[in-house]
Every structure is written in structure tokens, then in C-alpha cells.
Design a protein around this motif. Structure first.
Motif, short mmCIF file in Angstrom:
data_model
loop_
_atom_site.label_atom_id
_atom_site.label_comp_id
_atom_site.label_asym_id
_atom_site.label_seq_id
_atom_site.Cartn_x
_atom_site.Cartn_y
_atom_site.Cartn_z
N GLU A 349 -108.22 36.86 -32.03
CA GLU A 349 -107.88 36.28 -33.33
C GLU A 349 -106.41 36.47 -33.70
O GLU A 349 -105.93 35.82 -34.64
N LEU A 350 -105.72 37.34 -32.99
CA LEU A 350 -104.30 37.55 -33.26
C LEU A 350 -103.49 36.38 -32.70
O LEU A 350 -103.77 35.88 -31.61
N ASP A 351 -102.48 35.96 -33.44
CA ASP A 351 -101.61 34.86 -33.00
C ASP A 351 -100.35 35.48 -32.39
O ASP A 351 -99.33 35.63 -33.04
N VAL A 352 -100.47 35.90 -31.12
CA VAL A 352 -99.41 36.65 -30.47
C VAL A 352 -98.45 35.72 -29.73
O VAL A 352 -98.83 34.61 -29.35
N PRO A 353 -97.21 36.14 -29.52
CA PRO A 353 -96.26 35.29 -28.81
C PRO A 353 -96.51 35.28 -27.31
O PRO A 353 -97.13 36.20 -26.76
N ASP A 354 -96.03 34.27 -26.65
CA ASP A 354 -96.12 34.16 -25.20
C ASP A 354 -94.96 34.97 -24.62
O ASP A 354 -93.82 34.51 -24.55
N LEU A 355 -95.24 36.21 -24.22
CA LEU A 355 -94.20 37.16 -23.84
C LEU A 355 -94.68 38.01 -22.68
O LEU A 355 -95.78 38.56 -22.71
N ASP A 356 -93.86 38.12 -21.65
CA ASP A 356 -94.14 38.99 -20.51
C ASP A 356 -93.83 40.42 -20.91
O ASP A 356 -92.67 40.78 -21.13
N LEU A 357 -94.86 41.26 -20.99
CA LEU A 357 -94.67 42.63 -21.48
C LEU A 357 -93.74 43.44 -20.60
O LEU A 357 -93.11 44.39 -21.07
N THR A 358 -93.65 43.10 -19.31
CA THR A 358 -92.77 43.86 -18.42
C THR A 358 -91.31 43.71 -18.81
O THR A 358 -90.49 44.57 -18.49
N GLN A 359 -90.96 42.63 -19.52
CA GLN A 359 -89.58 42.43 -19.93
C GLN A 359 -89.15 43.38 -21.04
O GLN A 359 -87.96 43.53 -21.31
N LEU A 360 -90.11 44.03 -21.67
CA LEU A 360 -89.78 44.95 -22.75
C LEU A 360 -89.11 46.22 -22.26
O LEU A 360 -88.64 47.03 -23.06
N SER A 361 -89.05 46.41 -20.93
CA SER A 361 -88.35 47.58 -20.39
C SER A 361 -86.84 47.41 -20.44
O SER A 361 -86.10 48.39 -20.27
N ASP A 362 -86.36 46.20 -20.71
CA ASP A 362 -84.92 45.92 -20.73
C ASP A 362 -84.35 46.27 -22.10
O ASP A 362 -84.01 45.40 -22.90
N LEU A 363 -84.24 47.57 -22.38
CA LEU A 363 -83.85 48.04 -23.71
C LEU A 363 -82.35 48.13 -23.92
O LEU A 363 -81.88 48.07 -25.06
N GLU A 364 -81.58 48.29 -22.86
CA GLU A 364 -80.14 48.53 -23.03
C GLU A 364 -79.44 47.42 -23.81
O GLU A 364 -78.68 47.70 -24.75
N PRO A 365 -79.70 46.13 -23.50
CA PRO A 365 -79.08 45.08 -24.32
C PRO A 365 -79.53 45.12 -25.78
O PRO A 365 -78.76 44.76 -26.68
N THR A 366 -80.76 45.55 -26.02
CA THR A 366 -81.26 45.65 -27.39
C THR A 366 -80.51 46.74 -28.15
O THR A 366 -80.09 46.52 -29.30
N ILE A 367 -80.37 47.89 -27.54
CA ILE A 367 -79.64 49.00 -28.19
C ILE A 367 -78.21 48.58 -28.50
O ILE A 367 -77.69 48.83 -29.60
N ASP A 368 -77.57 47.92 -27.53
CA ASP A 368 -76.20 47.46 -27.74
C ASP A 368 -76.13 46.48 -28.91
O ASP A 368 -75.22 46.55 -29.75
N LEU A 369 -77.11 45.57 -28.97
CA LEU A 369 -77.12 44.55 -30.03
C LEU A 369 -77.37 45.20 -31.39
O LEU A 369 -76.72 44.82 -32.39
N MET A 370 -78.27 46.15 -31.45
CA MET A 370 -78.55 46.82 -32.72
C MET A 370 -77.31 47.56 -33.22
O MET A 370 -76.97 47.49 -34.41
N ARG A 371 -76.64 48.24 -32.33
CA ARG A 371 -75.42 48.97 -32.73
C ARG A 371 -74.32 48.00 -33.14
O ARG A 371 -73.60 48.26 -34.10
N GLU A 372 -74.22 46.89 -32.43
CA GLU A 372 -73.18 45.89 -32.78
C GLU A 372 -73.44 45.31 -34.17
O GLU A 372 -72.50 44.99 -34.90
N ALA A 373 -74.73 45.18 -34.52
CA ALA A 373 -75.07 44.65 -35.85
C ALA A 373 -74.90 45.70 -36.96
O ALA A 373 -74.98 45.35 -38.13
N GLY A 374 -74.68 46.96 -36.56
CA GLY A 374 -74.47 48.01 -37.55
C GLY A 374 -75.66 48.91 -37.79
O GLY A 374 -75.64 49.71 -38.73
N VAL A 375 -76.69 48.81 -36.95
CA VAL A 375 -77.87 49.66 -37.10
C VAL A 375 -77.54 51.07 -36.61
O VAL A 375 -77.00 51.25 -35.52
N ASN A 376 -77.88 52.07 -37.39
CA ASN A 376 -77.66 53.46 -37.03
C ASN A 376 -78.85 53.99 -36.27
O ASN A 376 -79.91 54.24 -36.83
N ILE A 377 -78.70 54.14 -34.94
CA ILE A 377 -79.82 54.62 -34.11
C ILE A 377 -79.34 55.77 -33.24
O ILE A 377 -78.17 56.00 -33.07
#
Length: 377
Positions: A349-377
Motif C-alpha cells: 500500500e506504500l507508494d514508494v519510489p523506483d530506486l535501487d537500494l544498493t545505490q544508497l551506499s554512495d554517501l560521499e556526494p551526499t555529504i558534500d552536497l549537504m555541506r555545500e548547502a550549509g547543513v551542519n553535519i
């Protein structure tokens, strides 16, 4: 993951579960009807305080019971990225079933344990890696440090919840919990990208692994520029940061903020301790805000007895274990015949996105993007 549209009118598309007094009406009596009592200390991504509930007593789990599974005999070492406070009772129960089975558990953060297995090389004592998320499982597999699981293990769950190298053991849905005294059903959009413009005090836990996986999913689905704009938008709106998502949900119940971005089970854990808390669960549709991730397990390439290791993983997919996850950690069971706790929608019943879960291991670009946007992590 295949997108499954379920909601078919303006009101039901976004399924709000106003669960105070119903979904959270569960006690703290333990789960001795299936497993013996006793808890350890939490660590890693699952904080130890206020996290465990008993669920509903008297449930009869479906699925395949442990009695019908191959006996476990020998010695096995498991590196667990899931905290002892959450899964210690379960793994101790499995060990207790077999006189000639010895289980050695090493607890730690999933990412740290991946690095440890890699650094230990072929000499690692780890036979099984038990991860809090699919990203860490994918990271270990991409390093060639896992081996294929047999079909009789993989076939327990749907194909989107496993690869040849690892299998999901329980699931979590991304949600937008909200304070029912501050917001009503029509106040929240069903599109996650609209949240920077919502007239509400928002919260999140940007240093938390689940939140970073959520932003990773947004980056993959919406692109880096749109994700950066979203991050900048929620920061400009004054979003409040918390150390973890349970604390964020407690802040909603306490009236500190109006809504947040968290996994579904933290709402249930708040309600488990305070059934009348003014907190409910909303879902977005087919986007990163509706992502469904899994905890899971893999057999390492260095396993001394691959059959024993895979049969232990099979026990995590038994009816008893799946019901334990539902009642005790409030996660989604992944096998047919065991339903989630809290009057939640089923996985279908959940309306989930079409997403390959194995791609979620690629965190480095996400961390870089969050910091570039000003997120304090």
C-alpha cells in the motif's frame, strides 16, 4: 523498487494515521510470548533510550518457523551494525535453540564494521555481516567481501529487498510525522519537494544515517541541483536539527516543532511510551520522502562455514524473527504472513519510489552536497 500507486482520491492519496490512543496503545511487558526476556545496551544508529516496545501480545506469526529450518551446529561470528539493545534478545534466543551452536556477536556501527572487515582482509573472523541499512551491505558487496546467498534464503523476500549477495531482514518507511494539535491533514503536501514552503516548524537529524540515505535518495531521484535547492530551502525556513530521529519525534510530541522527516518506527516508539501523544504519521508519494530501506545480512567471503552462516541468516527470516521485528522494534516485516504494528499500511500500500537500494551506499556526494548547502553535519 517498483512504484505501486495505491491512493485513488485527493484525501486518501496521502494516508494519515492519526494513531494517538490506537496504534500506540501497546505496553512495555516484553515479548515473552515468542522470545525470552532480556535486553542489552544500544549503540550505532539505534539509540538505546525509549526505543523498544512490546507490540501486541497474542499475535500468531505466519511464515516459516525456526523449527522447520535447518539446525545450527558449530561456531559463528556475526559483526552486527544493529544495536544489541534492539537485536540482542533475538540472536540470544536463536543461539539458545541449539546445544551445539555458539554465536559470537561483535556490535558496532555498520560503516565501521564494513571498514573493519575490509581492513582485516581474508583473516577477518566475521562470518556474517548484519547491517542496519542496505547501503552498508552494498558497500561491502562492492568490495568483493561477500558471497552469494542460496536461493532458499533469498526467496523469502521480494526481489527488491535482496541482491544475490545480501538479503533484507526488516524494513523501514520514510515518513513525515506531525503534531496533531498544530497541523491537520490538509496542511502537509504529498510531494516532499514542496516542504521548504510549508507553513510549519520542521525538524530533522542531518547527521543521522537514515536522514543521509533519504537525502541520497533525493539526489538520485531529483538531481543534485534540485536537492541542493531543497536543502537550502529547509535551512532558510529554520529547520531544527536533532541528534537522532527518535528525539525529533519526541520533540513533535512535546510541541517543540510541528513536523519532521524520520523513519516510521520512531513515531510508534513515541506512542509506545505515551499512547496519547499528539503525533501521527503521514506519507508522501513516490519520492524520496516515501523511500523504503531495509536492514539486512550478508555472508562474508571469509566465512569458515558458508552453509552455517546462510542458515543463520535464514533464521532472521523466520516467522518468529519477523514477528519480533514487528512487535519489538516496530519495523516492517519482509515476509508474507507477518503484518506491521501500529495500523500502518502494508508494504504493497506504500507508494514508494523506483530506486535501487544498493545505490544508497554512495554517501560521499551526499555529504558534500549537504555541506555545500550549509547543513551542519
Amino acid at each position: 523498487m517498483t512504484e505501486r500507486p495505491y491512493f485513488n482520491d485527493a484525501q486518501s492519496r496521502r494516508r494519515f494515521l492519526v494513531t494517538a490512543g490506537t496504534a500506540g496503545a501497546v505496553g512495555l511487558a516484553g515479548c515473552s510470548d515468542v522470545l525470552p526476556g532480556g535486553n542489552g545496551n544500544g549503540n550505532g544508529e539505534d539509540p538505546p533510550v525509549g526505543q523498544i516496545g512490546s507490540g501486541r501480545e497474542g499475535r500468531s506469526p505466519g511464515g516459516v518457523s525456526m523449527e522447520e529450518m535447518p539446525d545450527l551446529e558449530g561456531e559463528l561470528t556475526v559483526y552486527s551494525g544493529r544495536g544489541e539493545f534492539l537485536v540482542g534478545e533475538l540472536v540470544e534466543y536463536i543461539e539458545s535453540l541449539y546445544d551445539d551452536f555458539t554465536l559470537n556477536i561483535r556490535y558496532g556501527g555498520s560503516t565501521d564494521l564494513v571498514n573493519q572487515i575490509i581492513n582485516e582482509g581474508e583473516g577477518t573472523p566475521a562470518d556474517v555481516f548484519y547491517s542496519v541499512n542496505s547501503g552498508s551491505l552494498g558497500a561491502l558487496a562492492s568490495e568483493g567481501r561477500t558471497q552469494p546467498l542460496p536461493d532458499e534464503v533469498l526467496d523469502f523476500v521480494r526481489e527488491e529487498f535482496h541482491t544475490d549477495e545480501w538479503v533484507g531482514t526488516s524494513g523501514r518507511a520514510r515518513t513525515v510525522p506531525f503534531n496533531t494539535n498544530a497541523l491537520s491533514e490538509g496542511d502537509l503536501p504529498d510531494d516532499i519537494m514542496e516542504y521548504p514552503d510549508v507553513d510549519a516548524d520542521l525538524g530533522w537529524a542531518p547527521s543521522y544515517g537514515s536522514c543521509q540515505a533519504f537525502v541520497t535518495a533525493m539526489r538520485l531521484l531529483e538531481g543534485e541541483e534540485a536537492t541542493k535547492q531543497w536543502l537550502e530551502g529547509v535551512l532558510d525556513a529554520g529547520i531544527t536539527s536533532y541528534p537522532d530521529e527518535f528525539v525529533a519525534c519526541q520533540a513533535i510530541a512535546d510541541g517543540e516543532i510541528d513536523a519532521a522527516f524520520t523513519n516510521h518506527y520512531y513515531i510508534q516508539r513515541v506512542l509506545d511510551g505515551s499512547p496519547d501523544a499528539p503525533i501521527a504519521t503521514s506519507f508522501t508519494e513516490g519520492d524520496a520522502g516515501a523511500m523504503f530501506n531495509v536492514a539486512g545480512a550478508a555472508v562474508t567471503d571469509a566465512a569458515s562455514d558458508a552453509d552455517l552462516a546462510s542458515n543463520f541468516v535464514r533464521h532472521l527470516l523466520s516467522g518468529e524473527a519477523q514477528d519480533y521485528f514487528a512487535r519489538t522494534t516496530f519495523e516492517y516485516p519482509l515476509i508474507p504472513g507477518v503484518e506491521p504494528i501500529g495500523d500502518l499500511p502494508t508494504i504493497d500500500e506504500l507508494d514508494v519510489p523506483d530506486l535501487d537500494l544498493t545505490q544508497l551506499s554512495d554517501l560521499e556526494p551526499t555529504i558534500d552536497l549537504m555541506r555545500e548547502a550549509g547543513v551542519n553535519i
